[in-house]
Motif scaffolding. Structure first.
Motif, mmCIF file in Angstrom:
data_model
loop_
_atom_site.group_PDB
_atom_site.id
_atom_site.type_symbol
_atom_site.label_atom_id
_atom_site.label_comp_id
_atom_site.label_asym_id
_atom_site.label_seq_id
_atom_site.Cartn_x
_atom_site.Cartn_y
_atom_site.Cartn_z
ATOM 1 N N LYS A 1 0.937 -1.139 -0.052
ATOM 2 C CA LYS A 1 -0.015 0.006 0.070
ATOM 3 C C LYS A 1 0.939 1.126 -0.021
ATOM 4 O O LYS A 1 0.766 2.354 -0.611
ATOM 5 N N ASN A 2 2.097 1.207 0.615
ATOM 6 C CA ASN A 2 2.663 2.371 0.920
ATOM 7 C C ASN A 2 3.956 2.496 -0.002
ATOM 8 O O ASN A 2 4.938 3.140 0.601
ATOM 9 N N VAL A 3 3.970 1.808 -1.241
ATOM 10 C CA VAL A 3 5.166 2.009 -1.922
ATOM 11 C C VAL A 3 5.064 3.135 -2.911
ATOM 12 O O VAL A 3 3.755 3.262 -3.131
ATOM 13 N N LYS A 4 6.027 3.817 -3.199
ATOM 14 C CA LYS A 4 6.135 4.894 -4.223
ATOM 15 C C LYS A 4 5.448 4.531 -5.729
ATOM 16 O O LYS A 4 4.538 5.193 -6.285
ATOM 17 N N LYS A 5 6.393 3.536 -6.020
ATOM 18 C CA LYS A 5 5.866 2.845 -7.368
ATOM 19 C C LYS A 5 4.389 1.952 -7.381
ATOM 20 O O LYS A 5 4.707 1.195 -6.531
ATOM 21 N N LYS A 6 3.506 2.493 -8.203
ATOM 22 C CA LYS A 6 2.140 1.622 -7.952
ATOM 23 C C LYS A 6 2.402 -0.126 -8.438
ATOM 24 O O LYS A 6 3.241 -0.288 -9.456
ATOM 25 N N ILE A 7 2.189 -0.726 -7.551
ATOM 26 C CA ILE A 7 2.348 -2.163 -7.807
ATOM 27 C C ILE A 7 0.829 -2.933 -8.162
ATOM 28 O O ILE A 7 0.099 -2.864 -7.386
ATOM 29 N N GLU A 8 0.842 -3.474 -9.441
ATOM 30 C CA GLU A 8 -0.372 -4.049 -9.823
ATOM 31 C C GLU A 8 -0.486 -5.352 -9.166
ATOM 32 O O GLU A 8 0.339 -6.005 -8.890
ATOM 33 N N ARG A 9 -1.496 -5.810 -8.736
ATOM 34 C CA ARG A 9 -1.996 -6.956 -8.027
ATOM 35 C C ARG A 9 -3.432 -7.372 -8.046
ATOM 36 O O ARG A 9 -4.342 -6.242 -8.101
ATOM 37 N N GLY A 10 -3.880 -8.434 -7.738
ATOM 38 C CA GLY A 10 -5.080 -8.849 -7.695
ATOM 39 C C GLY A 10 -5.284 -10.306 -8.321
ATOM 40 O O GLY A 10 -4.378 -11.322 -8.277
ATOM 41 N N VAL A 11 -6.701 -10.242 -8.995
ATOM 42 C CA VAL A 11 -7.006 -11.721 -9.537
ATOM 43 C C VAL A 11 -6.025 -11.948 -10.940
ATOM 44 O O VAL A 11 -6.108 -11.097 -11.789
ATOM 45 N N ALA A 12 -5.474 -12.894 -10.994
ATOM 46 C CA ALA A 12 -5.041 -13.345 -12.295
ATOM 47 C C ALA A 12 -5.795 -14.293 -13.157
ATOM 48 O O ALA A 12 -5.419 -14.169 -14.384
ATOM 49 N N PHE A 13 -6.537 -15.045 -12.627
ATOM 50 C CA PHE A 13 -7.590 -15.814 -13.388
ATOM 51 C C PHE A 13 -8.909 -16.047 -12.156
ATOM 52 O O PHE A 13 -8.934 -16.442 -11.138
ATOM 53 N N PRO A 14 -10.028 -15.499 -12.985
ATOM 54 C CA PRO A 14 -11.280 -15.466 -12.253
ATOM 55 C C PRO A 14 -11.710 -16.808 -11.581
ATOM 56 O O PRO A 14 -11.416 -17.869 -12.446
ATOM 57 N N THR A 15 -12.316 -16.817 -10.526
ATOM 58 C CA THR A 15 -12.704 -18.232 -10.050
ATOM 59 C C THR A 15 -13.622 -18.726 -10.676
ATOM 60 O O THR A 15 -14.829 -18.321 -11.156
ATOM 61 N N CYS A 16 -13.350 -20.051 -11.178
ATOM 62 C CA CYS A 16 -14.593 -20.879 -11.882
ATOM 63 C C CYS A 16 -14.791 -21.939 -11.226
ATOM 64 O O CYS A 16 -14.019 -22.787 -10.346
ATOM 65 N N ILE A 17 -15.934 -22.485 -11.160
ATOM 66 C CA ILE A 17 -16.549 -23.811 -10.563
ATOM 67 C C ILE A 17 -17.182 -24.635 -11.617
ATOM 68 O O ILE A 17 -18.172 -24.150 -11.966
ATOM 69 N N SER A 18 -16.631 -25.569 -11.962
ATOM 70 C CA SER A 18 -17.177 -26.493 -13.266
ATOM 71 C C SER A 18 -17.474 -27.734 -12.590
ATOM 72 O O SER A 18 -16.639 -28.548 -11.950
ATOM 73 N N VAL A 19 -18.627 -28.270 -12.891
ATOM 74 C CA VAL A 19 -19.386 -29.524 -12.412
ATOM 75 C C VAL A 19 -19.384 -30.601 -12.956
ATOM 76 O O VAL A 19 -19.982 -30.443 -14.103
ATOM 77 N N ASN A 20 -19.197 -31.673 -12.459
ATOM 78 C CA ASN A 20 -19.373 -32.900 -13.242
ATOM 79 C C ASN A 20 -18.824 -33.156 -14.456
ATOM 80 O O ASN A 20 -17.633 -33.178 -14.445
ATOM 81 N N ASN A 21 -19.502 -33.205 -15.531
ATOM 82 C CA ASN A 21 -19.078 -33.107 -16.915
ATOM 83 C C ASN A 21 -18.328 -31.895 -17.595
ATOM 84 O O ASN A 21 -18.049 -31.976 -18.863
ATOM 85 N N THR A 22 -18.845 -30.776 -17.051
ATOM 86 C CA THR A 22 -18.288 -29.634 -17.438
ATOM 87 C C THR A 22 -16.669 -29.645 -17.110
ATOM 88 O O THR A 22 -16.394 -29.945 -16.003
ATOM 89 N N VAL A 23 -15.920 -29.410 -18.096
ATOM 90 C CA VAL A 23 -14.582 -29.520 -17.999
ATOM 91 C C VAL A 23 -13.858 -28.224 -17.467
ATOM 92 O O VAL A 23 -13.139 -28.331 -16.567
ATOM 93 N N CYS A 24 -14.233 -26.926 -17.785
ATOM 94 C CA CYS A 24 -13.455 -25.842 -17.482
ATOM 95 C C CYS A 24 -14.473 -24.335 -17.710
ATOM 96 O O CYS A 24 -15.295 -24.499 -18.314
ATOM 97 N N HIS A 25 -13.685 -23.421 -17.013
ATOM 98 C CA HIS A 25 -14.166 -21.978 -17.368
ATOM 99 C C HIS A 25 -15.597 -21.776 -17.111
ATOM 100 O O HIS A 25 -16.116 -20.771 -17.386
#
Length: 391
Positions: free
Chosen positions: A66-90
């Protein structure tokens, strides 16, 4: 040495600061995964659970640097996915979606976090039930876990990407399962979640990748998806796609006002990392995203499915190829499994599993501190599997 070369040199694992950022991102995503697993209960609304995962990552990363001079990007790199049973991904539905989890669902959780562009991703499979997982659900999960353990030992300097592809297919076959086609394990670099060095899940004439050798100080996202079906997933409905990534090397003059509005919002909020359409102004998003995708300004992450009745398991981890061996920085302990199939009669697989993860340091290095719960450097050995030696 030019400034560019110095910059390039400093931004890999030879820099302790870079390693710290990778491990900081990993610690957050491991805890976020723990939270999401605890929320996967019967009648839980999938979108609510996805939002809790993302909110946790945003909150935890927001408290850092929070207190650094140069802004450091940070956060979600891949949104949370919840794929069920025969659903493979995303599968990461929009807020209006009412889909809920049911008792016995096989849930694949996929998520990522970054600090200053240094990315830690993880995927884990959890069955919504108490007691040991049995039957084909246990087989497909054991196949994914054992394949992940083998991959951890083969993604190491001097080995080739094709070694991993061949080995994980043999593991899946031992459990009478298939490795799902089209899944790629990628090298990752700062702000690059899908680097050029890749490992194919299944080698076939349609999908070829360049031969590559793993090298010290590289970082990989190792992605294993197994299925009780054919392992040839299909896109059933483009409307289910909600995750996109901006294609930074493409440009086009969008015609529709809604498209220009959305693309401007994406460029400001999500210039590099994948994002979910939930985080955009939803009414304009659906209309505007189509034109952006049609002209290759956005790369979609489609929701893929195996056939109904098939079960799919997913394990993904981030590994740092350190000078003293491989450091798996993301994982989550599995439920107790009682698979019907075993690898007792598979000497080749047992040989791979006996390979060390760490290399012995000459002159005795510092002892590694015990990791916190849920942050072990490798997944717990499988029930009924050989206890994997860690040297």
């Amino acid at each position: 040495m030019s400034d560019d070369e110095r910059e390039e040199k400093e931004l890999d694992l030879t820099s302790p600061e870079v390693v710290t950022k990778y491990k900081g991102a990993a610690e957050i995503v491991n805890k976020a995964l723990q939270l999401v697993v605890s929320e996967c209960k019967p009648k839980a609304k999938i979108v609510d659970v996805c939002e809790k995962g993302d909110a946790f990552i945003k909150e935890q990363t927001g408290n850092m640097y929070k207190n650094v001079k140069k802004k450091i990007e940070r956060g979600v790199a891949f949104p949370t996915c919840i794929s069920v049973n025969n659903t493979v991904c995303h599968y990461s539905p929009l807020s209006s979606d009412e889909t809920i989890l049911e008792e016995g669902d096989m849930v694949k959780i996929d998520m990522g976090c970054h600090i200053d562009g240094f990315i830690a991703v993880v995927a884990h499979t959890h069955v919504v039930q108490g007691g040991p997982v049995t039957g084909r659900a246990a087989d497909v999960l054991a196949a994914a876990n054992t394949a992940a353990e083998v991959a951890l030992r083969l993604v190491r300097p001097g080995r080739k990407n094709s070694d991993v592809t061949e080995a994980i297919q043999k593991v899946a076959a031992a459990y009478d399962c298939k490795i799902v086609e089209g899944v790629l394990s990628h090298q990752m670099k700062q702000f690059v979640i899908d680097g050029n060095k890749v490992v194919l899940s299944v080698s076939n004439p349609d999908t070829r990748v360049d031969d590559a050798e793993f090298e010290e100080n590289e970082v990989y996202s190792v992605d294993i998806v197994t299925s009780t079906g054919e392992g040839k997933p299909k896109l059933l409905d483009e409307k289910q796609t909600t995750i996109y990534k901006r294609a930074v090397d493409k440009s086009y003059n969008l015609k529709m006002k809604a498209s220009r509005f959305i693309f401007s919002e994406i460029s400001q909020k999500f210039p590099i990392m994948p994002f979910t359409a939930r985080d955009l102004e939803e009414k304009r998003a659906r209309l505007g995203l189509v034109e952006c995708v049609n002209h290759d300004l956005l790369q979609p992450y489609p929701v893929l499915h195996e056939k109904p009745g098939d079960l799919v398991a997913h394990i993904k981890f981030t590994v740092l190829l350190m000078p003293n061996g491989s450091d798996r920085i993301t994982s989550h302990a599995l439920q107790e499994l009682s698979p019907a199939k075993t690898i007792d009669d598979e000497p080749e697989i047992k040989t791979w599993l006996a390979l060390p993860v760490k290399t012995k340091k000459k002159g005795g290095g510092k002892k590694k501190k015990a990791g916190k719960k849920g942050e072990s450097s490798q997944a717990d050995p499988m029930e009924g599997e050989p206890n994997v030696a860690e040297s």
